[in-house]
Design a protein around this motif. Sequence first.
Motif, PDB file in Angstrom:
ATOM      1  N   ASP A 392     -20.997 -29.529 -32.181  1.00 37.42           N
ATOM      2  CA  ASP A 392     -20.669 -30.414 -34.043  1.00 37.42           C
ATOM      3  C   ASP A 392     -21.640 -28.677 -35.015  1.00 37.42           C
ATOM      4  OD1 ASP A 392     -20.117 -31.509 -35.849  1.00 37.42           O
ATOM      5  OD2 ASP A 392     -22.993 -32.639 -35.717  1.00 37.42           O
ATOM      6  N   ARG A 393     -22.913 -28.414 -34.766  1.00 37.73           N
ATOM      7  CA  ARG A 393     -22.912 -27.320 -35.922  1.00 37.73           C
ATOM      8  C   ARG A 393     -22.291 -26.215 -35.992  1.00 37.73           C
ATOM      9  NH1 ARG A 393     -28.181 -26.388 -37.579  1.00 37.73           N
ATOM     10  NH2 ARG A 393     -28.937 -28.139 -36.496  1.00 37.73           N
ATOM     11  N   LEU A 394     -21.735 -25.869 -34.683  1.00 36.60           N
ATOM     12  CA  LEU A 394     -20.445 -24.624 -34.458  1.00 36.60           C
ATOM     13  C   LEU A 394     -19.489 -24.343 -35.257  1.00 36.60           C
ATOM     14  CD1 LEU A 394     -21.570 -23.426 -30.781  1.00 36.60           C
ATOM     15  CD2 LEU A 394     -22.096 -21.732 -32.385  1.00 36.60           C
ATOM     16  N   VAL A 395     -18.659 -25.937 -35.252  1.00 34.07           N
ATOM     17  CA  VAL A 395     -17.672 -26.303 -35.454  1.00 34.07           C
ATOM     18  C   VAL A 395     -18.410 -26.287 -37.622  1.00 34.07           C
ATOM     19  CG1 VAL A 395     -16.290 -28.108 -36.039  1.00 34.07           C
ATOM     20  CG2 VAL A 395     -17.523 -27.444 -34.289  1.00 34.07           C
ATOM     21  N   GLN A 396     -19.169 -26.495 -37.780  1.00 33.66           N
ATOM     22  CA  GLN A 396     -19.723 -27.299 -39.070  1.00 33.66           C
ATOM     23  C   GLN A 396     -19.779 -25.893 -39.986  1.00 33.66           C
ATOM     24  OE1 GLN A 396     -22.784 -29.653 -39.441  1.00 33.66           O
ATOM     25  NE2 GLN A 396     -21.959 -31.804 -38.815  1.00 33.66           N
ATOM     26  N   GLN A 397     -20.354 -24.757 -38.907  1.00 27.97           N
ATOM     27  CA  GLN A 397     -20.354 -23.641 -39.470  1.00 27.97           C
ATOM     28  C   GLN A 397     -18.904 -22.426 -39.630  1.00 27.97           C
ATOM     29  OE1 GLN A 397     -23.995 -22.276 -37.271  1.00 27.97           O
ATOM     30  NE2 GLN A 397     -25.492 -23.929 -39.167  1.00 27.97           N
ATOM     31  N   GLY A 398     -18.064 -23.109 -38.908  1.00 24.02           N
ATOM     32  CA  GLY A 398     -16.972 -23.107 -39.265  1.00 24.02           C
ATOM     33  C   GLY A 398     -16.104 -21.131 -38.215  1.00 24.02           C
ATOM     34  N   HIS A 399     -17.402 -22.047 -37.335  1.00 19.26           N
ATOM     35  CA  HIS A 399     -16.500 -20.956 -36.130  1.00 19.26           C
ATOM     36  C   HIS A 399     -15.225 -20.706 -35.280  1.00 19.26           C
ATOM     37  CE1 HIS A 399     -20.120 -18.489 -36.066  1.00 19.26           C
ATOM     38  NE2 HIS A 399     -21.253 -19.594 -36.406  1.00 19.26           N
ATOM     39  N   ASP A 400     -14.563 -20.786 -34.699  1.00 23.30           N
ATOM     40  CA  ASP A 400     -13.983 -20.457 -33.776  1.00 23.30           C
ATOM     41  C   ASP A 400     -14.087 -21.211 -33.284  1.00 23.30           C
ATOM     42  OD1 ASP A 400     -10.703 -21.620 -32.989  1.00 23.30           O
ATOM     43  OD2 ASP A 400     -10.529 -18.766 -32.595  1.00 23.30           O
ATOM     44  N   VAL A 401     -13.562 -22.680 -32.433  1.00 19.94           N
ATOM     45  CA  VAL A 401     -15.026 -23.516 -31.203  1.00 19.94           C
ATOM     46  C   VAL A 401     -13.591 -23.484 -30.539  1.00 19.94           C
ATOM     47  CG1 VAL A 401     -16.590 -25.151 -30.210  1.00 19.94           C
ATOM     48  CG2 VAL A 401     -16.867 -23.777 -32.359  1.00 19.94           C
ATOM     49  N   HIS A 402     -14.033 -23.344 -28.861  1.00 27.09           N
ATOM     50  CA  HIS A 402     -13.082 -24.129 -28.099  1.00 27.09           C
ATOM     51  C   HIS A 402     -14.183 -24.225 -27.318  1.00 27.09           C
ATOM     52  CE1 HIS A 402      -8.814 -21.725 -29.280  1.00 27.09           C
ATOM     53  NE2 HIS A 402     -10.008 -20.509 -30.294  1.00 27.09           N
ATOM     54  N   VAL A 403     -13.222 -25.971 -26.768  1.00 27.54           N
ATOM     55  CA  VAL A 403     -13.926 -26.258 -25.351  1.00 27.54           C
ATOM     56  C   VAL A 403     -12.801 -26.651 -24.574  1.00 27.54           C
ATOM     57  CG1 VAL A 403     -12.798 -28.733 -26.184  1.00 27.54           C
ATOM     58  CG2 VAL A 403     -15.500 -28.926 -24.769  1.00 27.54           C
ATOM     59  N   ALA A 404     -13.697 -26.129 -23.003  1.00 27.15           N
ATOM     60  CA  ALA A 404     -12.648 -26.231 -21.679  1.00 27.15           C
ATOM     61  C   ALA A 404     -13.207 -26.904 -21.010  1.00 27.15           C
ATOM     62  CB  ALA A 404     -12.850 -25.174 -21.582  1.00 27.15           C
ATOM     63  N   TYR A 405     -12.841 -28.222 -20.471  1.00 27.57           N
ATOM     64  CA  TYR A 405     -13.385 -28.858 -19.125  1.00 27.57           C
ATOM     65  C   TYR A 405     -13.055 -28.088 -18.334  1.00 27.57           C
ATOM     66  CZ  TYR A 405     -14.421 -32.069 -23.468  1.00 27.57           C
ATOM     67  OH  TYR A 405     -14.909 -32.329 -24.614  1.00 27.57           O
ATOM     68  N   GLN A 406     -13.035 -27.845 -17.163  1.00 24.66           N
ATOM     69  CA  GLN A 406     -13.239 -27.442 -16.137  1.00 24.66           C
ATOM     70  C   GLN A 406     -12.565 -28.426 -14.861  1.00 24.66           C
ATOM     71  OE1 GLN A 406     -17.120 -25.298 -16.818  1.00 24.66           O
ATOM     72  NE2 GLN A 406     -16.301 -23.881 -15.661  1.00 24.66           N
ATOM     73  N   THR A 407     -13.157 -29.472 -14.668  1.00 20.55           N
ATOM     74  CA  THR A 407     -12.642 -30.782 -14.549  1.00 20.55           C
ATOM     75  C   THR A 407     -12.233 -31.810 -14.879  1.00 20.55           C
ATOM     76  OG1 THR A 407     -15.311 -31.834 -13.610  1.00 20.55           O
ATOM     77  CG2 THR A 407     -14.802 -29.954 -12.240  1.00 20.55           C
ATOM     78  N   SER A 408     -11.026 -32.731 -14.223  1.00 19.69           N
ATOM     79  CA  SER A 408     -10.373 -34.020 -14.627  1.00 19.69           C
ATOM     80  C   SER A 408     -11.893 -35.326 -14.793  1.00 19.69           C
ATOM     81  CB  SER A 408     -10.021 -34.515 -13.733  1.00 19.69           C
ATOM     82  OG  SER A 408      -9.843 -34.873 -12.595  1.00 19.69           O
ATOM     83  N   GLY A 409     -13.094 -35.543 -13.830  1.00 23.81           N
ATOM     84  CA  GLY A 409     -14.051 -35.894 -13.740  1.00 23.81           C
ATOM     85  C   GLY A 409     -13.196 -37.484 -13.728  1.00 23.81           C
ATOM     86  N   ASN A 410     -12.273 -38.025 -12.661  1.00 23.67           N
ATOM     87  CA  ASN A 410     -11.514 -38.365 -12.698  1.00 23.67           C
ATOM     88  C   ASN A 410     -12.172 -40.056 -11.490  1.00 23.67           C
ATOM     89  OD1 ASN A 410     -10.723 -37.552 -10.306  1.00 23.67           O
ATOM     90  ND2 ASN A 410      -8.826 -36.838 -10.696  1.00 23.67           N
ATOM     91  N   ILE A 411     -12.948 -38.801 -10.785  1.00 28.48           N
ATOM     92  CA  ILE A 411     -13.787 -39.849  -9.182  1.00 28.48           C
ATOM     93  C   ILE A 411     -14.714 -40.376 -10.410  1.00 28.48           C
ATOM     94  CG2 ILE A 411     -13.581 -37.979  -7.671  1.00 28.48           C
ATOM     95  CD1 ILE A 411     -16.179 -37.379  -7.813  1.00 28.48           C
ATOM     96  N   ALA A 412     -15.685 -39.838 -11.302  1.00 27.84           N
ATOM     97  CA  ALA A 412     -16.618 -41.040 -11.942  1.00 27.84           C
ATOM     98  C   ALA A 412     -15.768 -42.242 -12.577  1.00 27.84           C
ATOM     99  CB  ALA A 412     -17.018 -39.607 -13.297  1.00 27.84           C
ATOM    100  N   VAL A 413     -15.251 -42.066 -12.817  1.00 30.66           N
ATOM    101  CA  VAL A 413     -13.972 -43.933 -13.267  1.00 30.66           C
ATOM    102  C   VAL A 413     -14.316 -44.875 -12.337  1.00 30.66           C
ATOM    103  CG1 VAL A 413     -12.203 -44.624 -14.856  1.00 30.66           C
ATOM    104  CG2 VAL A 413     -12.482 -42.906 -15.325  1.00 30.66           C
ATOM    105  N   SER A 414     -14.764 -45.770 -12.195  1.00 32.26           N
ATOM    106  CA  SER A 414     -14.673 -47.235 -11.832  1.00 32.26           C
ATOM    107  C   SER A 414     -12.584 -47.821 -11.781  1.00 32.26           C
ATOM    108  CB  SER A 414     -15.925 -47.823 -12.094  1.00 32.26           C
ATOM    109  OG  SER A 414     -15.229 -48.583 -13.497  1.00 32.26           O
ATOM    110  N   ASP A 415     -12.655 -48.388 -10.516  1.00 32.41           N
ATOM    111  CA  ASP A 415     -11.911 -48.995 -10.342  1.00 32.41           C
ATOM    112  C   ASP A 415     -11.674 -49.889 -11.375  1.00 32.41           C
ATOM    113  OD1 ASP A 415     -10.594 -47.508  -8.137  1.00 32.41           O
ATOM    114  OD2 ASP A 415     -11.556 -48.770  -6.485  1.00 32.41           O
ATOM    115  N   THR A 416     -12.751 -50.922 -11.760  1.00 30.77           N
ATOM    116  CA  THR A 416     -12.349 -52.104 -12.828  1.00 30.77           C
ATOM    117  C   THR A 416     -12.208 -51.276 -14.029  1.00 30.77           C
ATOM    118  OG1 THR A 416     -14.796 -53.223 -11.904  1.00 30.77           O
ATOM    119  CG2 THR A 416     -14.318 -53.775 -14.142  1.00 30.77           C
ATOM    120  N   GLU A 417     -12.597 -49.898 -14.706  1.00 28.60           N
ATOM    121  CA  GLU A 417     -12.669 -49.638 -15.931  1.00 28.60           C
ATOM    122  C   GLU A 417     -10.657 -48.788 -15.424  1.00 28.60           C
ATOM    123  OE1 GLU A 417     -13.781 -48.739 -19.456  1.00 28.60           O
ATOM    124  OE2 GLU A 417     -15.046 -49.300 -18.175  1.00 28.60           O
TER     125      GLU A 417
END
Length: 644
Positions: A392-417
């Motif tokens: 949050d601080r990096l964005v507020q202070q005007g830096h060119d911030v990129h976020v890279a999600y390395q995995t999909s995280g799909n196995i952590a989503v339950s079937d119910t969800e």
Amino acid sequence: METVTVKNGKVDISFKPAGRFEETRFEKIHNIIFDNSADGSAVVAKEIADLIKEKQAKGESCILGLATGSSPIRVYRELVRMHQDEGLSFSNVISFNLDEYLPMEKDNRQSYHYFMHEHLFNHIDIDPKNVNIPNGTVTGDAIIEHCLDYERKIKEAGGLDFQLLGIGRTGHIGFNEPGSHHNSATRVITLDHITRVDAAPAFLGIDNVPRRAITMGIATVMSAKRIVLLGWGPNKADIIKKTVEGEISSQVPATYLQEHSNCTFVLDKGAASELTRHKTPWLVDESLTWSEQLTAKAIVWLCRQTGKSILSLTDKDYNDNGMSGLLTSQESYDLNIKMFNRLQHTITGWPGGKPNADDTNRPERAQPESKRVIIFSPHPDDDVISMGGTFDRLVQQGHDVHVAYQTSGNIAVSDTEALKFAEIAKSINPSKEAQSIIDSIKAKKEADFDPVKIRKLKGNIRRGESFAATRYFGLDDANVHFLDLPFYETGAIKKNDLSDADVKIMVDLIKDIKPHQIYAAGDLADPHGTHKTCLDALFAALEELKEESYMDDCWVWLYRGAWHEWDTHEIEMAVPMSPDQVLRKRLAIFCHQSQKDGVMFQGDDSREFWMRAEERNKDTARKYNQLGMAEYEAMEGFVRYNFK
């Protein structure tokens, strides 16, 4: 005691004369400590291979007791390599596995029968009739006879020549849980709750973990001529300390190994980190060489021992706590001032550097004023959980911030969800595809892999939540990258090995952005190893890119927070958060709704991730304050990684 060197992948072990090893009076079990589990596993695999060949030369069978779980996987991988590349034969091997869940079908992917064949037996020339694994399908009175027969087979084979062990957080070896008697033989046992919690990720939830198992007994294990126990990672540090330095107790069954005459614990630095000679080496060796890092560690420890701030420590405090060696070249006052300044200089409200300021004593550079930043997040929520305030601080202070999600995280989503989202999608736009996904989810059995269409839906759920969090921080969607590293996309808990394709994806992104800062997860205690693999991918990419000119201006910062926090003496940049910023971080974590209220991979902490991260951040601030620093609401800590 062994001294161990690893050169060009080859391991050399030199044995000193047998007897009590001399490192410390605290330790009651012989142990070897390696930089990492790969080197340690290579040592153990070589010992097993040498034993097999020695027995072959004598025309004898080699009786191996084998373990399952994550600890021995690299050992088995190396044994398979030796078979395929060096001609190591297992034709004279008779194996006995430690345990099996009950009830458990052999072809169930969570069975130890399946595990052993997948990781070892399917890839070597062992005679199938020489493979012995407890049968998880036996029922009723037949179980007792099966256990007795297992003991008879071991004795008839000539007894175990070598027993490989892991260790559970309860101190269990095999499934000998707390309360196990030292005379116990192969039997049925009820699993401890902590053991079931640790197994829950593989079973997609604790409710699916069996409550009973068949296990070799303590006496069976202790009858082996040679025992090697593997311990990897900081999650095992506490139980390793209790086992190696504690008193023999049925409440920590692994302590029985203190009585074995030929037992070695093979550990990495994480697993050994709580041993006295590593945590507080000044209590063991008065002739220490006091490096800056060790001095910082010792002074922080001394403050906690005495309840004093840094500037309040006296000569007597140092002398009374085994640290007199620090005072041979300087007075306590000078030591205190140096440590106070060192700690104070880690604190900054400008994680990207403060423009137009003297950065001599700041953790980050003032220039360039606006930096290109990549935040690598192993899962689609690690960024906000572990460094949400800094993000949050990096964005507020005007830096060119990129976020890279390395995995999909799909196995952590339950079937119910997933079902909830599929039904919402159908209600908005009825289609055969939506109905097909709904039907697939409802038809799934407990141990089934997710088909591709369900994995895609679950991945899209995580993507949507990630966008919600990054938009909350004001980040442009164009700066959000979903890498979907291939190693992760198996649809199962077990992932593939890191590949060139994974590293290339990382390299391409870094090449494109040419960052001044990279943030990455240095928290390696996640229960299924994704963080470590993602960090290895980054390290491999940095190795490939390190000669590029733009990398001369790139600094790498490692964060923690989801599972553990950096120790105070390790922190090189501490970013304070106000109460309002703590709340903003919390709300960003809340954007990841599928990971709230019963997250699938909870680990040994029953609190939700926002709770544990918030408490760790507040605890870091408390520790700084207790050492004499200003009082802050919370702090996020970082350690710089030097890749050149």
